[in-house]
Design a protein around this motif. Structure first.
Motif, PDB file in Angstrom:
ATOM      1  N   GLY A   1       0.836  -1.205   0.000  1.00 52.06           N
ATOM      2  CA  GLY A   1       0.000   0.000   0.000  1.00 52.06           C
ATOM      3  C   GLY A   1       0.869   1.252   0.000  1.00 52.06           C
ATOM      4  O   GLY A   1       2.098   1.186   0.194  1.00 52.06           O
ATOM      5  N   ALA A   2       0.217   2.405  -0.197  1.00 52.51           N
ATOM      6  CA  ALA A   2       0.943   3.673  -0.094  1.00 52.51           C
ATOM      7  C   ALA A   2       1.441   3.865   1.333  1.00 52.51           C
ATOM      8  O   ALA A   2       2.462   4.513   1.564  1.00 52.51           O
ATOM      9  N   TYR A   3       0.716   3.276   2.293  1.00 51.71           N
ATOM     10  CA  TYR A   3       1.142   3.361   3.695  1.00 51.71           C
ATOM     11  C   TYR A   3       2.621   2.974   3.838  1.00 51.71           C
ATOM     12  O   TYR A   3       3.392   3.649   4.502  1.00 51.71           O
TER      13      TYR A   3
ATOM     14  N   LEU B   1       5.057   5.486   2.481  1.00 49.21           N
ATOM     15  CA  LEU B   1       5.217   6.628   3.394  1.00 49.21           C
ATOM     16  C   LEU B   1       6.124   6.221   4.554  1.00 49.21           C
ATOM     17  O   LEU B   1       7.066   6.924   4.921  1.00 49.21           O
TER      18      LEU B   1
ATOM     19  N   PHE C   1      -3.273  13.328   6.381  1.00 44.84           N
ATOM     20  CA  PHE C   1      -3.649  11.914   6.476  1.00 44.84           C
ATOM     21  C   PHE C   1      -3.015  11.406   7.773  1.00 44.84           C
ATOM     22  O   PHE C   1      -1.815  11.542   7.989  1.00 44.84           O
TER      23      PHE C   1
ATOM     24  N   TYR D   1       0.759  10.282   9.130  1.00 48.32           N
ATOM     25  CA  TYR D   1       2.031  11.013   8.965  1.00 48.32           C
ATOM     26  C   TYR D   1       2.681  11.323  10.314  1.00 48.32           C
ATOM     27  O   TYR D   1       3.878  11.140  10.490  1.00 48.32           O
TER      28      TYR D   1
ATOM     29  N   ASN E   1       0.496  16.502   0.335  1.00 44.89           N
ATOM     30  CA  ASN E   1      -0.531  15.564  -0.134  1.00 44.89           C
ATOM     31  C   ASN E   1      -1.423  16.313  -1.125  1.00 44.89           C
ATOM     32  O   ASN E   1      -2.160  17.210  -0.739  1.00 44.89           O
TER      33      ASN E   1
ATOM     34  N   ASN F   1      -6.383  14.710   0.987  1.00 43.79           N
ATOM     35  CA  ASN F   1      -7.344  14.062   1.875  1.00 43.79           C
ATOM     36  C   ASN F   1      -7.183  14.735   3.232  1.00 43.79           C
ATOM     37  O   ASN F   1      -6.089  14.712   3.766  1.00 43.79           O
TER      38      ASN F   1
ATOM     39  N   ASP G   1       2.640  12.716  -1.378  1.00 43.41           N
ATOM     40  CA  ASP G   1       1.623  11.660  -1.371  1.00 43.41           C
ATOM     41  C   ASP G   1       0.575  12.029  -2.425  1.00 43.41           C
ATOM     42  O   ASP G   1      -0.212  12.956  -2.245  1.00 43.41           O
TER      43      ASP G   1
ATOM     44  N   VAL H   1      -1.700   9.786  -3.955  1.00 39.42           N
ATOM     45  CA  VAL H   1      -2.513   8.596  -4.213  1.00 39.42           C
ATOM     46  C   VAL H   1      -3.816   8.904  -4.982  1.00 39.42           C
ATOM     47  O   VAL H   1      -4.353   8.038  -5.646  1.00 39.42           O
ATOM     48  N   TYR H   2      -4.281  10.150  -4.903  1.00 35.80           N
ATOM     49  CA  TYR H   2      -5.530  10.488  -5.633  1.00 35.80           C
ATOM     50  C   TYR H   2      -5.226  11.181  -6.960  1.00 35.80           C
ATOM     51  O   TYR H   2      -6.018  11.998  -7.450  1.00 35.80           O
TER      52      TYR H   2
ATOM     53  N   SER I   1      -0.809   4.656  -5.276  1.00 37.68           N
ATOM     54  CA  SER I   1      -1.525   3.515  -4.697  1.00 37.68           C
ATOM     55  C   SER I   1      -2.384   2.823  -5.754  1.00 37.68           C
ATOM     56  O   SER I   1      -3.193   3.473  -6.435  1.00 37.68           O
TER      57      SER I   1
ATOM     58  N   LYS J   1      -6.215   3.141  -4.916  1.00 36.41           N
ATOM     59  CA  LYS J   1      -6.959   4.310  -5.410  1.00 36.41           C
ATOM     60  C   LYS J   1      -7.045   4.271  -6.937  1.00 36.41           C
ATOM     61  O   LYS J   1      -8.075   4.602  -7.524  1.00 36.41           O
TER      62      LYS J   1
ATOM     63  N   LYS K   1      -3.969  -3.453  -1.409  1.00 30.86           N
ATOM     64  CA  LYS K   1      -2.813  -2.971  -0.660  1.00 30.86           C
ATOM     65  C   LYS K   1      -1.487  -3.086  -1.425  1.00 30.86           C
ATOM     66  O   LYS K   1      -0.517  -3.701  -0.951  1.00 30.86           O
ATOM     67  N   ILE K   2      -1.456  -2.498  -2.595  1.00 24.07           N
ATOM     68  CA  ILE K   2      -0.183  -2.354  -3.323  1.00 24.07           C
ATOM     69  C   ILE K   2       0.026  -0.857  -3.558  1.00 24.07           C
ATOM     70  O   ILE K   2      -0.881  -0.157  -4.021  1.00 24.07           O
TER      71      ILE K   2
HETATM   72  N1  PMP Z   1      -2.312   8.556   1.602  1.00 22.15           N
HETATM   73  C1  PMP Z   1      -3.552   9.072   1.615  1.00 22.15           C
HETATM   74  C2  PMP Z   1      -3.725  10.552   1.505  1.00 22.15           C
HETATM   75  C3  PMP Z   1      -4.663   8.248   1.742  1.00 22.15           C
HETATM   76  O1  PMP Z   1      -5.887   8.772   1.776  1.00 22.15           O
HETATM   77  C4  PMP Z   1      -4.462   6.863   1.837  1.00 22.15           C
HETATM   78  C5  PMP Z   1      -5.716   6.014   1.972  1.00 22.15           C
HETATM   79  N2  PMP Z   1      -5.623   4.789   2.326  1.00 22.15           N
HETATM   80  C6  PMP Z   1      -3.154   6.361   1.812  1.00 22.15           C
HETATM   81  C7  PMP Z   1      -2.103   7.248   1.696  1.00 22.15           C
HETATM   82  C8  PMP Z   1      -2.849   4.909   1.948  1.00 22.15           C
HETATM   83  O2  PMP Z   1      -3.110   4.207   0.777  1.00 22.15           O
HETATM   84  P1  PMP Z   1      -3.032   2.605   0.693  1.00 22.15           P
HETATM   85  O3  PMP Z   1      -4.399   2.089   0.974  1.00 22.15           O
HETATM   86  O4  PMP Z   1      -2.561   2.325  -0.702  1.00 22.15           O
HETATM   87  O5  PMP Z   1      -2.034   2.164   1.715  1.00 22.15           O
END
Ligand code: PMP
Ligand code: GLN
Length: 458
Positions: A140-142, A145, A166, A169, A220, A224, A252, A254-255, A283, A286, A294-295
């Motif tokens: 995931g993007a998590y 980060l 988000f 962080y 970001n 978000n 970040d 992801v959107y 991500s 998204k 979760k990639i």
């Molecule tokens: N960054 C932001 C701004 C998000 O809203 C999210 C939402 N899950 C993530 C990162 C994490 O993305 P992922 O589900 O791919 O881990």
């Protein structure tokens, strides 16, 4: 309250307990066991770097949703099927006669996926991105980060975080021993409808945050929870400060594909002097509406990505092969039709803008004051005008957006997210008048939400 749990009372203790003569020895033994128990528990508490951590808003609100079963416009995920070609690809991979598709793949990223991402982003950022050294695939993007922060932030380093943020962080920075320095986006006061472009940073305040200790700024965009899509001039100001103070930018994005009206998503790594100091995060969740897959990925110059690889190789090591292969096939398909209207990256925002407008209208009709987002799939709405209509005293939380969202979940059957979760302690009050709703939901569910609010109003 502090007595020994029953499971720790040994048989001998119980026997002694029943005997009057031995009452004192029994107490002494219990005391000894209790002391042992508390010493053990102290030793097994959270290590210093995690102290102060609390369950995240997601854990709390998902549990709340499971208990009250509201219409869930809280956590961000689509409630419709993703594009069938990605799920078909996964099914095909599951039945493939290539046994290697079910085994470990390259740790830093499955080769077909990093190659597809290299093709895509080389085009988008206007430079050749090396698939093997300049891209890392993460859980995931998590995890991108996390690996970026852990791979760069040292004890005492300062990291600038733009509020609302988000929520992960701040704990990630603290886990690395870094010091978060916050600056809030603030809405311009207006009597008319405001958009996410009206939420801005104060330039002088931003400038003051940068100093010799600043290691990183986390950006970001699209944002978000506000939905702000940072404009070129805003990014240029951030970039100039990053260059001046030799600071990394963790961007970040992801959107990145969900951008509406005239807003344009600009990748800060494309601004002059920024490639060498930017890590950009994306991500698959998204991009292809598959948040459960979760990639995620991080891309940037090899000198930065190598530091993320060090964190990744010793924690996650490698991400699921079948999912990476399916995402790679999804990208390969979209790469062939990037400029065509049927490209998912074009058709998704077109579908979302209709949902956004529908939500903005029903929220406004109900007396909430939405900020119209230029990107992403969340909408902030100011609920303070409704405050006098409801008695939130049954809820005991410190911040009134928590009280409002919990009250709504329990009494109205509609769940949103309290935005104060996206602020540092000193600024949580800035989020209290707002609620965040997610609009990547089936039309019928958005209509149900509209009905619930309408009934409440009447
Ligand atoms: N960054 C932001 C701004 C998000 O809203 C999210 C939402 N899950 C993530 C990162 C994490 O993305 P992922 O589900 O791919 O881990
Ligand atoms: N990014 C999503 C949101 O903001 C999901 C976050 C999460 O579940 N941790 O709602």
């Amino acid at each position: 309250m502090f007595s020994l749990p029953a499971r720790l009372l040994c048989q001998q203790t119980r026997q002694l307990h029943s005997s009057r003569q031995n009452i004192f020895s029994c107490l002494a033994l219990q005391l000894h066991q209790y002391e042992q128990y508390t010493t053990t528990m102290e030793k097994f508490g959270l290590p210093k770097r995690l102290q102060g951590s609390k369950p995240s808003v997601w854990n709390e609100y998902i549990a709340l949703a499971m208990q009250y079963k509201p219409l869930n416009l809280g956590q961000g995920f689509p409630d419709e099927l993703p594009p069938s070609y990605v799920t078909d690809a996964l099914a095909d991979i599951a039945h493939s006669d290539n046994p290697l598709l079910q085994q470990y793949t390259r740790g830093y990223g499955h080769v077909p996926l990093v190659q597809a991402l290299s093709k895509l982003y080389s085009k988008l950022v206007g430079r050749d991105i090396n698939p093997l050294s300049e891209i890392l695939i993460t859980s995931g993007a998590y995890e991108s980060l996390y690996s970026s922060v852990m791979g760069h932030v040292d004890v005492g380093d300062e990291v600038i975080i733009i509020e609302p943020f988000f929520d992960c962080y701040e704990p990630m920075v603290k886990m690395a021993g870094g010091i978060p320095r916050f600056i809030a986006l603030k809405p311009k006061i207006s009597n008319t409808t405001i958009t996410s472009a009206d939420w801005v940073l104060n330039d002088a305040e931003l400038e003051q945050l940068f100093n010799d200790k600043t290691k990183m700024i986390i950006l970001n965009t699209p944002h978000n929870p506000i939905g702000k899509v940072f404009k070129r001039e805003e990014l240029e100001r951030i970039a100039a400060l990053c260059r001046k103070w030799n600071v990394l930018c963790l961007s970040d994005e992801v959107y990145e594909w969900m951008v509406y009206d005239d807003a344009q998503h600009i990748r800060i790594c494309t601004l002059p002097g920024m490639w060498e100091r930017t890590i950009t995060v994306g991500s698959a969740g998204k991009t292809f509406s598959v948040t459960g897959w979760k990639i995620g990925w991080a891309y940037g110059p090899a000198a930065l990505i190598t530091n993320l690889q060090m964190v990744h190789q010793n924690s996650v090591y490698t991400c699921p092969t079948p999912i990476q292969e399916a995402v790679a096939r999804g990208f390969e398909l979209e790469l062939k039709r990037l400029d065509a209207p049927e490209c998912y990256f074009t058709s998704l925002p077109k579908a979302l803008i209709v949902k956004r407008d529908f939500m903005a209208k029903f929220l406004a009709d109900a007396g909430l004051k939405p900020t119209i987002p230029e990107g992403g799939y969340f909408m902030l709405a100011d609920w303070s005008a409704l405050g006098s209509k409801i008695d939130l005293s049954s809820e005991k939380d410190e911040y009134c957006d928590y009280r409002f969202t919990k009250w709504m979940t329990k009494n109205m059957g509609l769940q949103g997210i309290p935005p104060s979760a996206f602020y540092g302690d000193a600024h949580k009050n800035l989020g209290e008048n707002f609620v965040r709703y997610c609009f990547i939901k089936k039309q019928e569910n958005l209509e149900k939400a509209a009905e619930l609010l309408k009934k409440w109003k009447s």
